[in-house]
Scaffold this active site. Sequence first.
Site, mmCIF file in Angstrom:
data_model
loop_
_atom_site.group_PDB
_atom_site.id
_atom_site.type_symbol
_atom_site.label_atom_id
_atom_site.label_comp_id
_atom_site.label_asym_id
_atom_site.label_seq_id
_atom_site.Cartn_x
_atom_site.Cartn_y
_atom_site.Cartn_z
ATOM 1 N N ASP A 122 0.643 -1.349 -0.138
ATOM 2 C CA ASP A 122 0.013 -0.226 0.012
ATOM 3 C C ASP A 122 1.066 1.387 0.131
ATOM 4 O OD1 ASP A 122 -3.175 0.186 1.140
ATOM 5 O OD2 ASP A 122 -1.943 1.957 0.901
ATOM 6 N N CYS A 132 -21.164 -1.511 -1.407
ATOM 7 C CA CYS A 132 -21.211 -2.062 -2.565
ATOM 8 C C CYS A 132 -22.563 -1.772 -3.389
ATOM 9 C CB CYS A 132 -20.862 -3.641 -2.530
ATOM 10 S SG CYS A 132 -19.391 -4.266 -2.156
ATOM 11 N N LYS A 155 -24.826 -2.389 8.974
ATOM 12 C CA LYS A 155 -25.250 -3.451 9.540
ATOM 13 C C LYS A 155 -24.416 -3.719 10.793
ATOM 14 C CE LYS A 155 -22.576 -6.657 6.757
ATOM 15 N NZ LYS A 155 -22.666 -7.811 5.966
HETATM 16 C C1 UDX Z 1 -22.753 -7.032 -0.143
HETATM 17 C C2 UDX Z 1 -22.999 -8.517 -0.867
HETATM 18 O O1 UDX Z 1 -23.559 -9.369 -0.090
HETATM 19 C C3 UDX Z 1 -21.625 -8.870 -1.272
HETATM 20 O O2 UDX Z 1 -21.707 -10.348 -1.946
HETATM 21 C C4 UDX Z 1 -20.843 -7.989 -2.070
HETATM 22 O O3 UDX Z 1 -19.641 -8.612 -2.418
HETATM 23 C C5 UDX Z 1 -20.794 -6.735 -1.266
HETATM 24 O O4 UDX Z 1 -21.931 -6.196 -0.990
HETATM 25 P P1 UDX Z 1 -22.250 -6.523 2.339
HETATM 26 O O5 UDX Z 1 -22.300 -5.156 1.857
HETATM 27 O O6 UDX Z 1 -21.223 -6.561 3.201
HETATM 28 O O7 UDX Z 1 -22.245 -7.350 1.178
HETATM 29 O O8 UDX Z 1 -23.550 -6.640 3.056
HETATM 30 P P2 UDX Z 1 -24.904 -7.354 2.916
HETATM 31 O O9 UDX Z 1 -24.732 -8.437 4.050
HETATM 32 O O10 UDX Z 1 -25.209 -8.119 1.665
HETATM 33 O O11 UDX Z 1 -26.081 -6.446 3.407
HETATM 34 C C6 UDX Z 1 -26.298 -5.354 2.590
HETATM 35 C C7 UDX Z 1 -27.326 -4.654 3.150
HETATM 36 O O12 UDX Z 1 -28.416 -5.150 2.865
HETATM 37 C C8 UDX Z 1 -26.986 -4.203 4.726
HETATM 38 O O13 UDX Z 1 -27.578 -2.859 5.118
HETATM 39 C C9 UDX Z 1 -28.152 -5.265 5.482
HETATM 40 O O14 UDX Z 1 -28.567 -4.826 6.435
HETATM 41 C C10 UDX Z 1 -29.214 -5.163 4.318
HETATM 42 N N1 UDX Z 1 -30.240 -6.317 4.205
HETATM 43 C C11 UDX Z 1 -29.739 -7.471 3.990
HETATM 44 C C12 UDX Z 1 -31.718 -6.136 4.142
HETATM 45 O O15 UDX Z 1 -31.799 -4.925 4.470
HETATM 46 N N2 UDX Z 1 -32.394 -7.131 4.355
HETATM 47 C C13 UDX Z 1 -31.903 -8.492 4.174
HETATM 48 O O16 UDX Z 1 -32.694 -9.322 4.389
HETATM 49 C C14 UDX Z 1 -30.418 -8.625 4.037
#
Ligand code: UDX
Length: 459
Positions: free
Chosen positions: A30, A274, A335
Amino acid sequence: MKIIVVGTGYVGLVHAAVCSEYGHEVYAYDIDENKINEFSTGQAEKIEKHVNEPGLNNIIRETLGKYLFFSSDLESIIEGADAIFLCLPTPSNPVDGSTNLGFYDAATADIAEVVKKRKDKRRVVFVNKSTVPIGTARHLKDILDSHEVQNFGVASNPEFLAEGTAVVQARLPDRVVIGCEHEEDFKILRMVYSQFVNHVRIKYIETTLETAEAIKYVANTMLLTYISFWNGVGAKIGEKFPNVKIDDLRIGVTADDRISTWGSFVSNGAGGSCFGKDIASLIHQLRRVNVNTKMLEASYEVNEYQKVYLIERAINEAGYKFNNKNVAVLGLAFKKHTNDMRDASSIKVIESLLGKGVAKINAYDPLAIETAKETFEPSKNILFEKIDYFQTAKEAIKGTDALFIYSDCEEFRGLSRTIEETAKPPYLVMDGRRMIPDFEEMISRGYSYLAVGSMVMKP
Ligand code: UDX
């Protein structure tokens, strides 16, 4: 294999650590010397300050100095490298949501200058791991060619890790996607991922550069669209039709094996680094080739609307006035199990509450207080001075008139008792994650309850 991982953010650090577990010689590189110095100590608190991911410290502690090395001097580590993984930031352009490759281009040009001078002319593969628009690997090839780098290949190997479970998933992913142009590059990456190539459960997918890039975008926008479907349709049915129980609706619908349980939990919007960025970028990429993007736009809009609509419902459906009220906001990270606040709906919630004239916000999160203090730095907005931070949910609730549960931290499930012990009615509970199972008892004792997926419930 000798592997260089460029960029020690969330994706790069997890990838470097997990590769070092499999006995590769891994150099995490980095340009940020301070970060590299802190990672090199192997101390948990110095690592967690940058990337707080369960299990990551343990791997780094075990492999540091043996299989894992940190460096901010690319020249000193480049000789003999088989693969260079690019885990670089690719932010959105705020105007149109397109991916800003400015930093990526500049960084790869610098790397090309170093690689060009290596004495060892063995084949080296440059691998895009961060999410980049379809066509970027080919664009990378042009950059490397223009700098006269010799004997190299390019590959796309998108990352699908979710925060909080990244280490577990990196050790046992659903799939490994590799896009390459030449058999010799596929071969190098098969050596890197040899533990997954003939795995009984993991799908090891070899395809074209562009398909690999597209898989990542389609997967992420599909996941967000699914969440938006539940928020935009399921939750609304629960909110507008009497006697519809959203939790039973979810269980009944997802009993069908074809319909996923993940994503069916209604919420005040999905955040994180993401989903929002990727859907905005894909919309932009598709518009450029004249594709109608209405469906993706709707997913995006539902998600954005969802982030603050509980506040609007409190005003319009419960007749609540926020002016001069003290409001507790519980959960700040996007989350549970993370301190990451990128694109967290809590930012919009707090901005909206401040805009409605609240007197004070009491904020609590088990992991993200420090990140929140940076996010809500009063020099960015003078109103952020109204935010106080607390060490427990109970302390945050004390002296407030209403509370907003923003994230799905498990500890919020037992919150009804804490609320009743700490705040007396009239009191409004806004529940963005349906975290309070015994809400009916709270209502019978004089509390008002407003949740995603349910009608307003007053005593
Ligand atoms: C996500 C994808 O899951 C992953 O594959 C990708 O590489 C990056 O983006 P992440 O951002 O870590 O991963 O979070 P994720 O657990 O998928 O949750 C995303 C958001 O959706 C969170 O705010 C979570 O609370 C929300 N969520 C998830 C809901 O509102 N309802 C659900 O049932 C599931």
